[in-house]
Design an enzyme around this catalytic site. Structure first.
Site, short mmCIF file in Angstrom:
data_model
loop_
_atom_site.label_atom_id
_atom_site.label_comp_id
_atom_site.label_asym_id
_atom_site.label_seq_id
_atom_site.Cartn_x
_atom_site.Cartn_y
_atom_site.Cartn_z
N HIS A 101 96.65 49.21 2.61
CA HIS A 101 96.60 50.67 2.42
C HIS A 101 97.98 51.09 1.91
O HIS A 101 98.94 51.12 2.68
CB HIS A 101 96.28 51.34 3.76
CG HIS A 101 96.24 52.83 3.70
ND1 HIS A 101 95.07 53.53 3.71
CD2 HIS A 101 97.24 53.75 3.63
CE1 HIS A 101 95.33 54.83 3.66
NE2 HIS A 101 96.65 54.98 3.61
N CYS A 134 100.27 61.37 4.65
CA CYS A 134 100.32 61.66 6.09
C CYS A 134 101.26 62.83 6.34
O CYS A 134 102.43 62.78 5.95
CB CYS A 134 100.79 60.42 6.85
SG CYS A 134 100.96 60.71 8.61
#
Length: 194
Positions: A101, A134
């Protein structure tokens, strides 16, 4: 710092809780993937020890959890580092199933994906248009763009079954919905025509 901001737990506390939850889900017959966040660097602490990442992975494997993702939450990964870490983890177990990822914070996401594939990683997590990021990391940036990544794979002779045009259409819609240009390229300029 990222773990505390993201989960309210230290990495040791989070690891313990993740393993407990994963074991419950596995015993219930569910497929479980666990992750090592900020595996390639942290926006707060900077360099992360590769031994630490491998140590977390060993803890998962010792607990009978073999579906493991390494997340480049801050986008600090580079291809040489990706090769070292994934190669070392593959040497720990013949039964490990690895996922990568990558965020594209510093523009190395696609190169890192390609390196991970060459290391035997079978699953790469991406996001259409390059969305993502994020909110609990220091510099939030998007994930590797799905349609850009798929175009690269197809030009290399893989995954002809994926319709890039459909993914690009979703990215164009999202760009219009958010009234914001997304980081992806294919949705803006189209795919290579040949």
């Amino acid at each position: 710092t990222h773990s505390k901001k993201n989960t309210g737990m230290t990495t040791a506390e989070a690891l313990k809780r993740i393993i407990e939850m994963a074991k419950i889900a596995i015993s219930a017959g569910k497929k479980v993937q666990v992750s090592v966040q900020s595996a390639f660097g942290c926006g707060f602490e900077g360099k992360i020890s590769e031994d630490s990442v491998i140590g977390f992975t060993k803890e998962y494997l010792s607990a009978g959890i073999n579906n493991i993702s390494l997340a480049d939450t801050a986008g600090h990964a580079n291809p040489a580092q990706v090769e070292r870490i994934f190669t070392a983890i593959n040497e720990l177990s013949d039964d490990v199933s690895l996922t990568a990822h990558f965020h594209n914070t510093y523009g190395m996401g696609m190169a890192n994906c390609l390196t991970a594939l060459h290391c035997g990683v079978k699953t790469i997590e991406t996001a259409f248009g390059g969305l993502g990021g994020c909110p609990f990391t220091k510099q939030a940036a998007g994930n590797v763009c799905t349609e850009d990544f798929v175009q690269m794979l197809q030009k290399m002779g893989f995954r002809q079954d994926i319709d890039i045009d459909k993914i690009a259409a979703v990215a164009r819609y999202a760009s219009g919905f958010f009234v914001k240009e997304l980081p992806g390229m294919v949705y803006k300029i189209g795919k290579i025509a040949y």
